[in-house]
Scaffold this motif. Structure first.
Motif, PDB file in Angstrom:
ATOM      1  N   ALA A 189       0.834  -1.209   0.000  1.00  0.00           N
ATOM      2  CA  ALA A 189       0.000   0.000   0.000  1.00  0.00           C
ATOM      3  C   ALA A 189       0.867   1.258   0.000  1.00  0.00           C
ATOM      4  CB  ALA A 189      -0.926  -0.011   1.209  1.00  0.00           C
ATOM      5  N   LEU A 190       1.880   1.283   0.865  1.00  0.00           N
ATOM      6  CA  LEU A 190       2.750   2.452   0.940  1.00  0.00           C
ATOM      7  C   LEU A 190       3.529   2.642  -0.356  1.00  0.00           C
ATOM      8  CD1 LEU A 190       3.767   4.773   2.642  1.00  0.00           C
ATOM      9  CD2 LEU A 190       5.525   3.262   3.578  1.00  0.00           C
ATOM     10  N   HIS A 191       3.960   1.533  -0.951  1.00  0.00           N
ATOM     11  CA  HIS A 191       4.683   1.619  -2.222  1.00  0.00           C
ATOM     12  C   HIS A 191       3.793   2.223  -3.309  1.00  0.00           C
ATOM     13  CE1 HIS A 191       7.375   0.564  -5.523  1.00  0.00           C
ATOM     14  NE2 HIS A 191       6.333   0.052  -6.147  1.00  0.00           N
ATOM     15  N   THR A 192       2.524   1.834  -3.338  1.00  0.00           N
ATOM     16  CA  THR A 192       1.589   2.355  -4.337  1.00  0.00           C
ATOM     17  C   THR A 192       1.412   3.863  -4.179  1.00  0.00           C
ATOM     18  OG1 THR A 192       0.422   0.244  -4.445  1.00  0.00           O
ATOM     19  CG2 THR A 192      -0.765   2.186  -5.232  1.00  0.00           C
ATOM     20  N   LEU A 193       1.259   4.315  -2.935  1.00  0.00           N
ATOM     21  CA  LEU A 193       1.117   5.757  -2.701  1.00  0.00           C
ATOM     22  C   LEU A 193       2.414   6.498  -3.033  1.00  0.00           C
ATOM     23  CD1 LEU A 193      -0.871   5.832   0.662  1.00  0.00           C
ATOM     24  CD2 LEU A 193      -1.743   6.338  -1.630  1.00  0.00           C
ATOM     25  N   SER A 194       3.543   5.903  -2.696  1.00  0.00           N
ATOM     26  CA  SER A 194       4.834   6.548  -2.977  1.00  0.00           C
ATOM     27  C   SER A 194       5.053   6.688  -4.480  1.00  0.00           C
ATOM     28  CB  SER A 194       5.975   5.747  -2.354  1.00  0.00           C
ATOM     29  OG  SER A 194       5.853   5.710  -0.945  1.00  0.00           O
ATOM     30  N   ALA A 195       4.614   5.683  -5.240  1.00  0.00           N
ATOM     31  CA  ALA A 195       4.741   5.756  -6.695  1.00  0.00           C
ATOM     32  C   ALA A 195       3.910   6.900  -7.251  1.00  0.00           C
ATOM     33  CB  ALA A 195       4.324   4.432  -7.327  1.00  0.00           C
ATOM     34  N   ALA A 196       2.717   7.111  -6.690  1.00  0.00           N
ATOM     35  CA  ALA A 196       1.882   8.237  -7.129  1.00  0.00           C
ATOM     36  C   ALA A 196       2.575   9.562  -6.832  1.00  0.00           C
ATOM     37  CB  ALA A 196       0.519   8.182  -6.449  1.00  0.00           C
ATOM     38  N   ALA A 197       3.205   9.664  -5.666  1.00  0.00           N
ATOM     39  CA  ALA A 197       3.915  10.888  -5.303  1.00  0.00           C
ATOM     40  C   ALA A 197       5.147  11.098  -6.172  1.00  0.00           C
ATOM     41  CB  ALA A 197       4.301  10.846  -3.830  1.00  0.00           C
ATOM     42  N   GLN A 198       5.733  10.008  -6.629  1.00  0.00           N
ATOM     43  CA  GLN A 198       6.901  10.123  -7.504  1.00  0.00           C
ATOM     44  C   GLN A 198       6.506  10.691  -8.864  1.00  0.00           C
ATOM     45  OE1 GLN A 198       9.930   9.567  -6.511  1.00  0.00           O
ATOM     46  NE2 GLN A 198      11.030   9.844  -8.448  1.00  0.00           N
ATOM     47  N   SER A 199       5.353  10.267  -9.372  1.00  0.00           N
ATOM     48  CA  SER A 199       4.909  10.751 -10.683  1.00  0.00           C
ATOM     49  C   SER A 199       4.295  12.149 -10.595  1.00  0.00           C
ATOM     50  CB  SER A 199       3.893   9.776 -11.296  1.00  0.00           C
ATOM     51  OG  SER A 199       2.755   9.667 -10.467  1.00  0.00           O
ATOM     52  N   ALA A 200       3.810  12.526  -9.436  1.00  0.00           N
ATOM     53  CA  ALA A 200       3.246  13.868  -9.221  1.00  0.00           C
ATOM     54  C   ALA A 200       3.878  14.434  -7.961  1.00  0.00           C
ATOM     55  CB  ALA A 200       1.726  13.801  -9.095  1.00  0.00           C
ATOM     56  N   PRO A 201       5.054  15.079  -8.083  1.00  0.00           N
ATOM     57  CA  PRO A 201       5.819  15.471  -6.896  1.00  0.00           C
ATOM     58  C   PRO A 201       5.066  16.324  -5.893  1.00  0.00           C
ATOM     59  CG  PRO A 201       7.174  15.649  -8.855  1.00  0.00           C
ATOM     60  CD  PRO A 201       5.788  15.351  -9.331  1.00  0.00           C
ATOM     61  N   ILE A 202       4.044  17.053  -6.329  1.00  0.00           N
ATOM     62  CA  ILE A 202       3.308  17.874  -5.379  1.00  0.00           C
ATOM     63  C   ILE A 202       2.657  17.029  -4.295  1.00  0.00           C
ATOM     64  CG2 ILE A 202       1.110  17.869  -6.645  1.00  0.00           C
ATOM     65  CD1 ILE A 202       0.783  20.802  -5.889  1.00  0.00           C
ATOM     66  N   LEU A 203       2.445  15.739  -4.571  1.00  0.00           N
ATOM     67  CA  LEU A 203       1.823  14.857  -3.585  1.00  0.00           C
ATOM     68  C   LEU A 203       2.757  14.495  -2.442  1.00  0.00           C
ATOM     69  CD1 LEU A 203      -0.191  12.375  -5.834  1.00  0.00           C
ATOM     70  CD2 LEU A 203      -1.077  14.233  -4.442  1.00  0.00           C
ATOM     71  N   ARG A 204       4.051  14.753  -2.630  1.00  0.00           N
ATOM     72  CA  ARG A 204       4.982  14.356  -1.573  1.00  0.00           C
ATOM     73  C   ARG A 204       4.653  15.044  -0.256  1.00  0.00           C
ATOM     74  NH1 ARG A 204      10.799  14.871  -4.583  1.00  0.00           N
ATOM     75  NH2 ARG A 204       9.875  16.865  -5.152  1.00  0.00           N
ATOM     76  N   ILE A 205       4.145  16.249  -0.309  1.00  0.00           N
ATOM     77  CA  ILE A 205       3.816  16.961   0.918  1.00  0.00           C
ATOM     78  C   ILE A 205       2.633  16.319   1.641  1.00  0.00           C
ATOM     79  CG2 ILE A 205       2.180  18.631  -0.094  1.00  0.00           C
ATOM     80  CD1 ILE A 205       3.535  20.791   1.637  1.00  0.00           C
ATOM     81  N   ALA A 206       1.786  15.597   0.889  1.00  0.00           N
ATOM     82  CA  ALA A 206       0.597  14.970   1.470  1.00  0.00           C
ATOM     83  C   ALA A 206       0.785  13.489   1.756  1.00  0.00           C
ATOM     84  CB  ALA A 206      -0.594  15.153   0.526  1.00  0.00           C
ATOM     85  N   LEU A 207       1.938  12.927   1.412  1.00  0.00           N
ATOM     86  CA  LEU A 207       2.116  11.476   1.522  1.00  0.00           C
ATOM     87  C   LEU A 207       1.919  10.945   2.940  1.00  0.00           C
ATOM     88  CD1 LEU A 207       2.714   8.924  -0.058  1.00  0.00           C
ATOM     89  CD2 LEU A 207       5.166   9.352   0.258  1.00  0.00           C
TER      90      LEU A 207
END
Length: 567
Positions: free
Chosen positions: A228-246
């Protein structure tokens, strides 16, 4: 020519049922403004006001004016439909009463089906969804809406059976699979849900924040926390703005994003709305966003997409209103705060925006995004030294820059270049290319800068040619190629290339000025002076205007001198 607009750091939070270009205007949603409908005399003033308001993206005013027109022509079906479209697009509560006066209209049926589902009348909702046309894009959303209405009425078998044949669709199987998986998931059919989620996950192009959250949630609820965490991290990798919300997204990963049939209906609307936005069908996209919010008012992804549509549609105040209901307890609250600050900056409220970003930078010390957004706003104010400092603070928060961080170095390079600090600007542009080789905007900016300075002309031309191969219809990039050709003394090719650039961007002062320079070098002096004068009428920057005036003054002086020497 330089391109120095701040690099957008936003993202589309919804998944899309269609890829861009596939979402042609629906057969059931033809041109919303086809012309004056037949109507009694006396309503045209209100109608034209409504049409103009709609063309400017102000659907709230358009809806108000359509209602005024309806006073004189209450039974006019064309006028009713226009009023309904604007009423839904602006989220007006009177859209329901208008829908009741348009039996059979697809948008009316969707809205009334929503109302039935919200009141628990799932059979009524099902009947209205089943009545939707089976043509155009309706044939894509209709099966999803029907399936969710069946799930709402307890008919899980029928819902899954209706979607099963669509899983063989070569283009859209992933979209149908994820909805079928969510229906099975809600019904407690874990093994069937797992099969369907796996089918959806096979299409990597289908991934987005929404699908990533859905897949991660199922994995977490099945005890696969690392996946689950890997899936969310992959989304944040493709859309860096998500890193703040990870971290916040990870904290709620066990919560199903689509937990009820109404959530599923809202998701279906958003899927199609996102696709229509990609295909520049913004009014219809906004209608679907509002239908999604009608079914699920706290749907953050829909509010984000709606805000983007309003912002692009030149209604930034409306974009802020769209985001206003999203609370600080939302996992995406930091992303929302960044978006609000960006819009406030566009509105000219830079002090307020910068204050918000400062608070965010304190609350999220590991994120580079607040300082990066502050840099963008300061660049918009032309405060380039302060912008460079803000980008520097953002870069300092990154322990190991990667490919996704190239925009920061590019943006800081522009700020340094505009501050007349070329050595540091050049170093940042080179760093951006090391992180992400082949980025057209960086190749163009660095190549043009070298050409403008008369440095590394061969390398500059090679870089700009690479940028042109990626963006052949970009007038600014084509202009850069013409400029470096002129600098190399390749006058004939420079003239032809710069003429092409002016065809692509006829209202650009810099490009027209460069074409004048090329004409002058080719001995076409009358055409050169015409282009320089034209450039002066196109609002050039003050420094560029001064150079153009100097050239025209020099040519006038030369002409006068030649006249004095004529026997």
């Amino acid at each position: 020519m330089h391109e120095s607009r701040p690099t957008r750091r936003t993202l589309i939070l919804s998944l899309s049922i269609l890829s861009a270009g596939a979402a042609a205007c629906p057969a059931w949603a033809s041109d919303p403004t086809p012309g004056l409908p037949p109507a009694p005399a006396g309503i045209y003033s209100a109608f034209l006001d409504a049409q103009f308001a709609s063309s400017q993206g102000d659907e709230a005013l358009a809806a108000q004016e359509y209602q005024r027109a309806l006073i004189s022509a209450p039974a006019n079906q064309d006028l009713l439909r226009q009023a309904l479209i604007s009423a839904i697009a602006s989220g007006r509560t009177d859209a329901v009463s208008l829908a009741r006066r348009l039996p059979g209209d697809p948008f009316a049926e969707m809205l009334l089906a929503n109302q039935a589902a919200l009141s628990g009348d799932w059979q009524g909702a099902l009947q209205r969804f089943e009545a939707l046309p089976q043509t155009g894009l309706s044939q894509l959303i209709r099966p999803l809406l029907v399936a969710w209405a069946e799930q709402g009425s307890g008919q899980t078998d029928s819902a899954l059976a209706g979607l099963e044949p669509l899983l063989n669709d070569a283009h859209f199987r992933a979209a149908f699979a994820v909805h079928a998986a969510m229906i099975a998931d809600q019904a407690g059919r874990t093994s069937e849900a797992a099969r369907l989620y796996a089918a959806a996950a096979q299409n990597q192009d289908f991934r987005s924040l929404q699908t990533s959250e859905i897949l991660a949630s199922f994995a977490a609820r099945q005890g696969r926390a690392a996946e689950a965490l890997h899936t969310l991290s992959a989304a944040a990798q493709s859309a860096p703005i998500l890193r703040i919300a990870l971290p916040a997204l990870a904290a709620r990963v066990r919560q199903a994003p689509v937990a009820t049939p109404l959530d599923g209906i809202a998701q279906a609307y958003l899927d199609l709305g996102s696709a229509l936005q990609q295909d520049n069908q913004d009014q219809f996209a906004m209608i679907l966003v509002q239908l999604a919010l009608n079914a699920k008012p706290d749907f953050t992804a829909a509010r984000m997409l709606g805000a983007d549509l309003l912002d692009v549609g030149r209604v930034p105040e409306g974009a802020l209103q769209m985001l206003a209901p999203i609370g600080n307890d939302d996992p995406l609250s930091a992303v929302i705060a960044l978006r609000r600050a960006e819009i406030e900056g566009q509105l000219g409220n830079q002090p307020e925006a910068l204050q918000q970003l400062q608070a965010l930078s304190v609350a999220y010390p590991d994120s580079s995004l607040p300082d990066a957004e502050a840099g963008d706003i300061l660049r918009m104010k032309s405060d380039f030294p302060a912008a460079a400092a803000a980008y520097g603070r953002a870069i300092a928060r990154i322990s190991a820059p990667s490919a996704v961080d190239w925009p920061l170095f590019y943006d800081r390079g522009i700020a340094f270049e505009q501050s007349n600090d070329w050595p540091r600007a050049e170093a940042d542009f080179r760093m951006a290319l090391r992180l992400a080789p082949g980025q057209a905007v960086v190749l163009n900016y660095l190549g043009y800068s070298w050409a403008d300075r008369g440095e590394h002309l061969s390398d500059a031309r090679h870089m700009i040619e690479s940028a042109v191969s990626q963006r052949p219809e970009d007038g600014a990039v084509v202009d850069s190629l013409g400029w470096v050709m002129l600098r190399q003394g390749d006058v004939g090719d420079a003239v032809r290339t710069l003429e092409r650039a002016t065809e692509l961007e006829p209202e650009d002062a810099t490009i027209n000025g460069h074409l004048g320079d090329a004409y002058w070098a080719a001995g076409r002096k009358m055409e050169a002076t015409y282009q320089w004068r034209r450039a002066l009428t196109l609002n050039p920057l003050p420094a560029d205007a001064a150079r153009l005036e100097a050239k025209l003054h020099e040519t006038t002086a030369q002409a006068a001198m030649q006249e004095r020497h004529i026997p």
